[in-house]
Design a protein around this motif. Structure first.
Motif, PDB file in Angstrom:
ATOM      1  N   PRO A   7       0.164   3.481  -3.927  1.00 28.65           N
ATOM      2  CA  PRO A   7      -1.109   4.019  -3.392  1.00 28.65           C
ATOM      3  C   PRO A   7      -2.273   3.899  -4.366  1.00 28.65           C
ATOM      4  O   PRO A   7      -3.426   4.002  -3.954  1.00 28.65           O
ATOM      5  CB  PRO A   7      -0.773   5.486  -3.092  1.00 28.65           C
ATOM      6  CG  PRO A   7       0.489   5.788  -3.825  1.00 28.65           C
ATOM      7  CD  PRO A   7       1.225   4.499  -3.968  1.00 28.65           C
ATOM      8  N   GLN A   8      -1.974   3.695  -5.678  1.00 30.55           N
ATOM      9  CA  GLN A   8      -3.072   3.541  -6.638  1.00 30.55           C
ATOM     10  C   GLN A   8      -3.539   2.095  -6.782  1.00 30.55           C
ATOM     11  O   GLN A   8      -4.509   1.817  -7.477  1.00 30.55           O
ATOM     12  CB  GLN A   8      -2.715   4.135  -8.005  1.00 30.55           C
ATOM     13  CG  GLN A   8      -1.510   3.541  -8.700  1.00 30.55           C
ATOM     14  CD  GLN A   8      -0.191   4.056  -8.132  1.00 30.55           C
ATOM     15  OE1 GLN A   8       0.291   3.586  -7.091  1.00 30.55           O
ATOM     16  NE2 GLN A   8       0.419   5.001  -8.804  1.00 30.55           N
ATOM     17  N   MET A  12       0.831  -1.207   0.000  1.00 31.45           N
ATOM     18  CA  MET A  12       0.000   0.000   0.000  1.00 31.45           C
ATOM     19  C   MET A  12       0.863   1.254   0.000  1.00 31.45           C
ATOM     20  O   MET A  12       0.508   2.272  -0.592  1.00 31.45           O
ATOM     21  CB  MET A  12      -0.886   0.019   1.247  1.00 31.45           C
ATOM     22  CG  MET A  12      -1.972  -1.039   1.259  1.00 31.45           C
ATOM     23  SD  MET A  12      -2.641  -1.207   2.949  1.00 31.45           S
ATOM     24  CE  MET A  12      -4.268  -0.504   2.744  1.00 31.45           C
ATOM     25  N   SER A  13       1.968   1.189   0.703  1.00 34.16           N
ATOM     26  CA  SER A  13       2.836   2.352   0.811  1.00 34.16           C
ATOM     27  C   SER A  13       3.510   2.671  -0.521  1.00 34.16           C
ATOM     28  O   SER A  13       3.561   3.827  -0.946  1.00 34.16           O
ATOM     29  CB  SER A  13       3.889   2.085   1.890  1.00 34.16           C
ATOM     30  OG  SER A  13       4.782   3.164   1.977  1.00 34.16           O
ATOM     31  N   LYS A  50      -5.363  -1.308  -5.715  1.00 33.62           N
ATOM     32  CA  LYS A  50      -6.467  -1.739  -4.859  1.00 33.62           C
ATOM     33  C   LYS A  50      -6.202  -3.193  -4.482  1.00 33.62           C
ATOM     34  O   LYS A  50      -6.272  -4.086  -5.331  1.00 33.62           O
ATOM     35  CB  LYS A  50      -7.803  -1.644  -5.590  1.00 33.62           C
ATOM     36  CG  LYS A  50      -8.079  -0.293  -6.252  1.00 33.62           C
ATOM     37  CD  LYS A  50      -7.988   0.860  -5.311  1.00 33.62           C
ATOM     38  CE  LYS A  50      -9.041   0.779  -4.227  1.00 33.62           C
ATOM     39  NZ  LYS A  50      -8.823   1.874  -3.225  1.00 33.62           N
ATOM     40  N   VAL A  51      -5.901  -3.419  -3.211  1.00 30.92           N
ATOM     41  CA  VAL A  51      -5.618  -4.774  -2.743  1.00 30.92           C
ATOM     42  C   VAL A  51      -6.897  -5.368  -2.149  1.00 30.92           C
ATOM     43  O   VAL A  51      -7.514  -4.759  -1.270  1.00 30.92           O
ATOM     44  CB  VAL A  51      -4.493  -4.777  -1.686  1.00 30.92           C
ATOM     45  CG1 VAL A  51      -4.169  -6.216  -1.265  1.00 30.92           C
ATOM     46  CG2 VAL A  51      -3.241  -4.089  -2.224  1.00 30.92           C
TER      47      VAL A  51
END
Lengths: 378, 378
Positions: free
Chosen positions: B335-336, B331-332, B338-339
């Motif tokens: 940021p774009q 995520m870091s 989607k997990v």
């Protein structure tokens, strides 16, 4: 992930955290005020958020406590913090959102642009403010107002006598907030997410359209906005989030004056109606972002996925039975509209859902959103 | 809405129906195989889907029954239909998805392009097929295979003797499916949603990349595709959905041959791994569309919201504990991205989540998706 977020309050904002929580793998637990509320799917407890024991018991099993609203009393928040519970936003930040007089004072300390204001304790003080501001002003009860409630435009110092009387009965005493009547061109909202560790991400500033004191429509980003306006709005949002040490989502409601200044109107420290567009119109919705922020996880990209997004609120009116048929009709005519429902019994003026539409042609996007929402009007 | 959908099976496909169900206001109920499965948030019952009484009891309180998988036996489906339960997709359609020999025969009746195939009952028949098709072919068990299981490339008629022996022990008897080994350039997937009342919407055809017989990555829409290719793929999907009277989501796995023909490989009658991109990359996700379709509600717009979307599967390997840290790192850095997580204990090769990225630059989108997913590799 096996992280657990506890949300105090079972309204639609808690409900709309469920979808991103499921996808992120965050376990969402909700302390609802009652059974059958909007967020009932995630409700693991029902109880009174004014009761410290109830809230503390709920908080024991989660990694962080956050909120569907700003109404949890400071003494309850203090019990949580004393017990070592991670509370986001924290009590000091929430105090500013809970009391409009505290807010005005803190924003003044931060040097934020805002309408002229004063704390007034009687009709004479109110009249003095009116005399100094063209004879009309807005009086607000510092606590408990929302969606236009606790807000009154007055032109005589005696027009708030009932509120002064109520204050006098309140053991805490206190004052009313009076603000100059701003000659605004339009209303905007700026959202910023902030992690406890300090990282922030700003959403694009949006235009909000109010009807009867209630948000009716949001256009993202705010049309006809200069680069300077967008930058100033983001700077205000970031300065407030940082200055008040807000954690989670912050919404700053702004007036854009006819001479292109921005003045802070209200603050909300939670996901906000002005950010519902982001569910379908941004890479990271405000609800996902709020969860990431309060868990101190890296923030997601707040950028829009299309040039324009328009959100139109659906206000109650029609009976529950007819909502299904209206819903199907709206879906049929507007396959690009995203209809979000709150699972609330409709009653006049109550927000029961909203419609989002995104795309590259603002006229078409706005038309589709308004037309889809119109199926839910009486 | 107060409509209720019952999903048989508690896996990740049921889990990913939760988010759109909440927003649509559809009450989702899941009959899970066990406690603590992917869709446990919506699990209202735990039981064996092979047991007609269990499934019928579950079905009594919902408006429609649908599925997380195609494994519910025909005799159980028959009990539901006899009891007046709305079952989507219905038993006749599901039979085609449950048995690859039935599928080949029905697709032949519909005139769909497919690899040469035969039903073979012994080594001699298999050898005869091999002799007629260049000495190599693919043998498949008609039932129970998925993700590469029950599929074997053979070059001698005796190489499926173990499967023939198993068939001989099965009271139902039967045959194996043998198919020509297709010289394909790539694999594609075409999804179509169909309502019981007949309306259909086709998603753009996508490219699927398999590794070890398991879907690894999906690119939507399929790059370097001519208008003709896209149209032919959609026509095949629509013809199969209509011909088999599929209700809900249909996925048609396709081979694109080196001479630009499309051949049907497999069918799935439910949301499918090839459509996970639509959660973040389309106006209407396959999970929302499936709910709308099985409820016979108007279908949503299947159009992409960006030029490109790439989905990369996250396969198990790392222990549960480390997943949180990997998640935060992904995520870091991205940021774009989607997990999406499935709430499943990781074990080698098991699908435990996926990453979606959308945008207008395919190289960048694919890089971001792969890089984000790579944080979850050993």
């Amino acid at each position: 992930m096996s992280l657990r977020v506890g949300v105090v309050g079972g309204g639609q904002l808690a409900r709309m955290m469920i979808a991103p929580a499921v996808e992120l793998g965050v376990e969402l637990r909700v302390l609802a005020e009652d059974v059958g509320m909007s967020a009932s799917l995630a409700a693991t407890a029902v109880g009174d958020y004014h009761d410290a024991d109830t809230v503390l018991a709920f908080a024991r099993d989660v990694d962080v406590i956050t909120f569907d609203h700003e109404h949890v009393p400071q003494d309850v928040l203090a019990v949580l913090v004393d017990a070592g519970v991670a509370v986001h936003p924290g009590p000091d930040a929430l105090r500013v959102a809970q009391d409009k007089l505290v807010m005005r004072a803190r924003l003044a300390e931060l040097g934020m642009p805002q309408p002229d204001w004063a704390a007034v304790t009687d009709a004479a003080e109110l009249q003095a403010f009116l005399d100094a501001h063209g004879g009309r002003a807005v009086v607000k009860t510092p606590r408990g107002g929302y969606d236009g409630k606790g807000v009154r435009v007055v032109s005589a110092g005696t027009e708030a006598d009932d509120w002064f009387a109520t204050l006098a009965e309140d053991a805490r005493g206190g004052a009313l907030l009076v603000e100059e009547l701003v000659d605004f061109a339009r209303e905007l909202a700026q959202q910023v997410a902030r992690r406890p560790s300090g990282a922030m991400r700003a959403y694009p500033v949006v235009e909000t359209v109010q009807r009867g004191g209630v948000c009716a429509e949001v256009i993202a980003p705010a049309p006809h906005s200069s680069e300077r306006l967008r930058a100033v709005a983001a700077e205000i949002g970031v300065a407030i989030a940082e200055g008040l040490e807000v954690t989670g989502m912050l919404a700053v409601e702004l007036f854009e004056t006819t001479d292109e200044r921005l003045l802070v109107n209200e603050l909300a420290m939670r996901p906000h109606n002005s950010g519902h567009w982001s569910q379908d119109g941004a890479v990271t919705s405000q609800f996902e972002q709020h969860l990431r922020a309060v868990l101190d996880l890296p923030l997601g990209d707040p950028d829009p996925v299309a040039e324009w997004a328009v959100m139109v609120n659906i206000l109650g009116g029609p009976a529950e039975e007819s909502l299904d048929a209206r819903f199907a009709a709206a879906m049929s005519e507007h396959p690009q509209a995203k209809v979000h429902t709150y699972g609330k019994a409709p009653r006049p003026g109550r927000k029961v859902g909203h419609v989002n539409v995104s795309g590259d042609d603002l006229d078409d996007v706005a038309y589709q959103a308004r037309a889809a929402a119109s199926f839910f009007l009486d």
